[in-house]
Design a protein around this motif. Structure first.
Motif, PDB file in Angstrom:
ATOM      1  N   ALA A 199      24.697 -42.922  24.957  1.00 21.89           N
ATOM      2  CA  ALA A 199      25.539 -41.735  24.807  1.00 21.89           C
ATOM      3  C   ALA A 199      26.786 -41.844  25.669  1.00 21.89           C
ATOM      4  O   ALA A 199      27.896 -41.505  25.239  1.00 21.89           O
ATOM      5  N   ARG A 200      26.629 -42.330  26.905  1.00 22.98           N
ATOM      6  CA  ARG A 200      27.790 -42.496  27.785  1.00 22.98           C
ATOM      7  C   ARG A 200      28.764 -43.520  27.210  1.00 22.98           C
ATOM      8  O   ARG A 200      29.980 -43.328  27.247  1.00 22.98           O
ATOM      9  N   ALA A 201      28.229 -44.595  26.670  1.00 21.63           N
ATOM     10  CA  ALA A 201      29.098 -45.631  26.087  1.00 21.63           C
ATOM     11  C   ALA A 201      29.857 -45.110  24.871  1.00 21.63           C
ATOM     12  O   ALA A 201      31.007 -45.503  24.633  1.00 21.63           O
ATOM     13  N   LEU A 202      29.218 -44.234  24.106  1.00 17.43           N
ATOM     14  CA  LEU A 202      29.836 -43.696  22.889  1.00 17.43           C
ATOM     15  C   LEU A 202      30.631 -42.423  23.143  1.00 17.43           C
ATOM     16  O   LEU A 202      31.308 -41.933  22.235  1.00 17.43           O
ATOM     17  N   GLY A 203      30.514 -41.864  24.353  1.00 20.02           N
ATOM     18  CA  GLY A 203      31.202 -40.612  24.661  1.00 20.02           C
ATOM     19  C   GLY A 203      30.550 -39.410  24.004  1.00 20.02           C
ATOM     20  O   GLY A 203      31.246 -38.464  23.607  1.00 20.02           O
ATOM     21  N   ARG A 204      29.216 -39.439  23.896  1.00 26.84           N
ATOM     22  CA  ARG A 204      28.482 -38.343  23.257  1.00 26.84           C
ATOM     23  C   ARG A 204      27.392 -37.843  24.198  1.00 26.84           C
ATOM     24  O   ARG A 204      27.158 -38.418  25.267  1.00 26.84           O
ATOM     25  N   VAL A 205      26.729 -36.764  23.766  1.00 25.00           N
ATOM     26  CA  VAL A 205      25.600 -36.258  24.551  1.00 25.00           C
ATOM     27  C   VAL A 205      24.344 -36.995  24.086  1.00 25.00           C
ATOM     28  O   VAL A 205      24.240 -37.409  22.917  1.00 25.00           O
ATOM     29  N   PRO A 206      23.338 -37.172  24.989  1.00 24.98           N
ATOM     30  CA  PRO A 206      22.125 -37.907  24.624  1.00 24.98           C
ATOM     31  C   PRO A 206      21.392 -37.314  23.425  1.00 24.98           C
ATOM     32  O   PRO A 206      20.821 -38.062  22.620  1.00 24.98           O
ATOM     33  N   SER A 207      21.380 -35.999  23.299  1.00 27.84           N
ATOM     34  CA  SER A 207      20.662 -35.385  22.179  1.00 27.84           C
ATOM     35  C   SER A 207      21.256 -35.793  20.838  1.00 27.84           C
ATOM     36  O   SER A 207      20.526 -35.949  19.849  1.00 27.84           O
ATOM     37  N   ALA A 208      22.593 -35.989  20.782  1.00 25.22           N
ATOM     38  CA  ALA A 208      23.231 -36.399  19.531  1.00 25.22           C
ATOM     39  C   ALA A 208      22.827 -37.819  19.158  1.00 25.22           C
ATOM     40  O   ALA A 208      22.590 -38.132  17.978  1.00 25.22           O
ATOM     41  N   VAL A 209      22.732 -38.682  20.161  1.00 22.77           N
ATOM     42  CA  VAL A 209      22.311 -40.065  19.901  1.00 22.77           C
ATOM     43  C   VAL A 209      20.854 -40.087  19.452  1.00 22.77           C
ATOM     44  O   VAL A 209      20.480 -40.780  18.497  1.00 22.77           O
ATOM     45  N   ASN A 210      20.015 -39.316  20.152  1.00 24.20           N
ATOM     46  CA  ASN A 210      18.590 -39.248  19.799  1.00 24.20           C
ATOM     47  C   ASN A 210      18.414 -38.744  18.372  1.00 24.20           C
ATOM     48  O   ASN A 210      17.608 -39.277  17.593  1.00 24.20           O
ATOM     49  N   MET A 211      19.188 -37.730  18.012  1.00 27.33           N
ATOM     50  CA  MET A 211      19.083 -37.160  16.665  1.00 27.33           C
ATOM     51  C   MET A 211      19.527 -38.173  15.613  1.00 27.33           C
ATOM     52  O   MET A 211      18.908 -38.296  14.544  1.00 27.33           O
ATOM     53  N   ALA A 212      20.587 -38.925  15.899  1.00 29.30           N
ATOM     54  CA  ALA A 212      21.084 -39.911  14.929  1.00 29.30           C
ATOM     55  C   ALA A 212      20.053 -41.006  14.704  1.00 29.30           C
ATOM     56  O   ALA A 212      19.829 -41.438  13.558  1.00 29.30           O
TER      57      ALA A 212
END
Length: 296
Positions: free
Chosen positions: A24-37
């Protein structure tokens, strides 16, 4: 379709980072968004991609099996994006150069390796052509650039830059000339010239004999010279190892130097705008020429 450019990016980010939070940090997103994807991707594939039993996202065997092709597709997408941007910036689909045969062993091919690296999708074609043919191909639109020896006159339709020089050496098979050749003796010795169908198609300074055989490449010329059929002017970088080994010898002239330095121009037409790759090639040649010793 389960994989998209977006889900592919997230999948590879988690693989590389080792956790959802780091991805998430590498993509500039929140962890929940990465987990959901990732969860959505797993549901669409009906595969478990990461083991969530620890704080780290450990890739499963299925994820590792998909990884090589995923990276290949991501690389192709990046290449496609770069190609689209280059086309928008004016990259031509194909760069075609006509190059005098005597120049193909010189430094003028070196910038092409940079073009290949900077524009990996660009198609490049190098055509071997004698002086007059290279100029004709430029004017009939067959090529965008022509690398030729410096001409005595200037055609107002053409633009050019000076791109250094080529050193030619007069060579023959061992024992071809037992003594230094005078101007009259030289004129009667058979000369092998690279020119298609007409010795005048070569640079006029090169043709010194009344007896001329023609070839379509300097390698063919080299073969005839080594067979003892005649002498020729050939590029110094090509013949120097053969001279050093004794396979060729320099022809001794009584009244002139054995070597001839000819200056080289890269020519294009003023009324045909050059593409991005052609402009970059000229820029690289200018840099290369500036780094070499100046013209005497």
């Amino acid at each position: 379709m389960a994989f998209s450019s977006e889900s592919l990016k997230v999948f590879l980010a988690v693989l590389d980072a080792g956790s959802f939070s780091a991805a998430a940090r590498a993509l500039g997103r929140v962890p929940s968004a990465v987990n959901m994807a990732i969860s959505q991707l797993e549901a669409e594939l009906d595969l478990e991609l990461f083991d969530r039993s620890s704080r780290r996202a450990l890739p499963t065997a299925a994820a590792r099996a998909l990884e090589p092709q995923a990276r290949q597709v991501a690389g192709q997408l990046n290449l496609l994006d770069a190609h689209a941007l280059q086309l928008h910036a004016g990259l031509e689909p194909r760069l075609v150069l006509a190059m005098a045969p005597e120049l193909q062993s010189g430094a003028w091919s070196q910038p092409l390796s940079t073009l290949a690296r900077e524009f990996p999708t660009l198609e490049i074609e190098v055509r071997s052509a004698a002086q007059a043919d290279a100029t004709r191909m430029l004017h009939d639109g067959s090529v965008q650039l022509a690398l030729v020896f410096e001409r005595p006159g200037i055609d107002e339709r053409e633009a050019f830059i000076e791109a250094g020089s080529q050193l030619l050496a007069a060579v023959a098979a061992p024992g071809y000339s037992q003594a230094a050749l005078s101007e009259s003796g030289l004129a009667e010795r058979r000369q092998i010239v690279v020119a298609l169908g007409d010795p005048k198609a070569s640079d006029p300074q090169i043709v010194l004999s009344h007896r001329v055989w023609l070839t379509d490449s300097y390698l063919a010329t080299l073969g005839l010279v080594q067979a003892g059929i005649g002498w020729a002017y050939l590029p110094q970088p090509l013949v120097q190892p053969l001279i050093a080994s004794g396979a060729l010898e320099r022809v001794a002239f009584a009244d002139m130097a054995n070597q001839m330095r000819l200056w080289v121009d890269v020519v294009w037409l003023k009324n045909r705008p050059l593409g991005l790759a052609a402009r970059r090639y000229l820029e690289l040649l200018r840099e290369q020429t500036r780094a070499e010793p100046g013209r005497a």
